[in-house]
Motif scaffolding. Sequence first.
Motif, PDB file in Angstrom:
ATOM      1  N   VAL A 272      -7.007  16.584  -5.532  1.00  0.00           N
ATOM      2  CA  VAL A 272      -7.885  16.389  -6.681  1.00  0.00           C
ATOM      3  C   VAL A 272      -9.225  15.890  -6.160  1.00  0.00           C
ATOM      4  O   VAL A 272      -9.370  15.611  -4.971  1.00  0.00           O
TER       5      VAL A 272
ATOM      6  N   GLU B 270       1.222  11.922 -14.042  1.00  0.00           N
ATOM      7  CA  GLU B 270       0.517  12.059 -12.769  1.00  0.00           C
ATOM      8  C   GLU B 270       0.180  10.677 -12.236  1.00  0.00           C
ATOM      9  O   GLU B 270      -0.159   9.774 -13.002  1.00  0.00           O
ATOM     10  N   GLU B 271       0.288  10.522 -10.925  1.00  0.00           N
ATOM     11  CA  GLU B 271      -0.137   9.311 -10.243  1.00  0.00           C
ATOM     12  C   GLU B 271      -1.062   9.737  -9.109  1.00  0.00           C
ATOM     13  O   GLU B 271      -0.726  10.630  -8.341  1.00  0.00           O
ATOM     14  N   THR B 272      -2.219   9.107  -9.017  1.00  0.00           N
ATOM     15  CA  THR B 272      -3.177   9.423  -7.969  1.00  0.00           C
ATOM     16  C   THR B 272      -3.002   8.442  -6.819  1.00  0.00           C
ATOM     17  O   THR B 272      -2.989   7.226  -7.029  1.00  0.00           O
TER      18      THR B 272
ATOM     19  N   ALA C 179      -2.955  13.777  -5.807  1.00  0.00           N
ATOM     20  CA  ALA C 179      -2.197  13.303  -6.960  1.00  0.00           C
ATOM     21  C   ALA C 179      -0.771  13.800  -6.867  1.00  0.00           C
ATOM     22  O   ALA C 179      -0.508  14.898  -6.363  1.00  0.00           O
TER      23      ALA C 179
ATOM     24  N   THR D 297     -11.906   8.204  -1.169  1.00  0.00           N
ATOM     25  CA  THR D 297     -10.486   7.976  -0.979  1.00  0.00           C
ATOM     26  C   THR D 297     -10.164   7.739   0.489  1.00  0.00           C
ATOM     27  O   THR D 297     -10.784   8.307   1.367  1.00  0.00           O
TER      28      THR D 297
ATOM     29  N   VAL E 138      -0.584   3.785  -5.871  1.00  0.00           N
ATOM     30  CA  VAL E 138      -0.909   4.856  -6.811  1.00  0.00           C
ATOM     31  C   VAL E 138      -1.435   4.234  -8.093  1.00  0.00           C
ATOM     32  O   VAL E 138      -1.090   3.107  -8.441  1.00  0.00           O
TER      33      VAL E 138
ATOM     34  N   HIS F   9       2.267  14.919  -9.108  1.00  0.00           N
ATOM     35  CA  HIS F   9       2.564  15.398 -10.462  1.00  0.00           C
ATOM     36  C   HIS F   9       4.080  15.431 -10.650  1.00  0.00           C
ATOM     37  O   HIS F   9       4.778  16.115  -9.904  1.00  0.00           O
TER      38      HIS F   9
ATOM     39  N   ASN G 264     -10.725  13.148  -6.198  1.00  0.00           N
ATOM     40  CA  ASN G 264     -10.760  11.841  -5.549  1.00  0.00           C
ATOM     41  C   ASN G 264      -9.586  11.628  -4.598  1.00  0.00           C
ATOM     42  O   ASN G 264      -9.196  10.499  -4.351  1.00  0.00           O
TER      43      ASN G 264
END
Length: 140
Positions: free
Chosen positions: A91, A107-109, A96, A19, A120, A98, A93
């Motif tokens: 998280v 949830e969006e990372t 995130a 990331t 995201v 929430h 990676n």
Amino acid sequence: MSRILPFLLILMVMGCKKTSVAEADLHCLNGYWEIDEVVFPDGSVKEYGINPSIDFIQLKGNEGYRKKMQPKFDGSYTTSNDTEKFSVTEVSNGFAMHYQNDFSDWEETLVKLDSTSFAVINQEGITYFYKRFEPIKIPK
């Protein structure tokens, strides 16, 4: 099979890549953002031109909110009192966001974040790219 292959390719690229979002960069989320493009799991892209609404994000610590705003030509904004509260967690990676409200949670990372843009990916594999909102300036 041809529909699954692009999705698996995106997952592999996202899974193998470290990331680029650092905890020190999370403050960059604060401010006004407009959606630039959306990339779907099948690889198709939807680009946005001028947006009638933008997102205002405010993050303090690991808690924040997101609010839809409509910019006006005089530099002000109209909005409702509705906000989407979120929390940011680390998280495997990266980080995130929430979201949870009376109707759903999701949830969006974060896959990219800097002072001028962020991206995201949601649980359905849809990636949203945002750019910093620049108001339209009309000369007087």
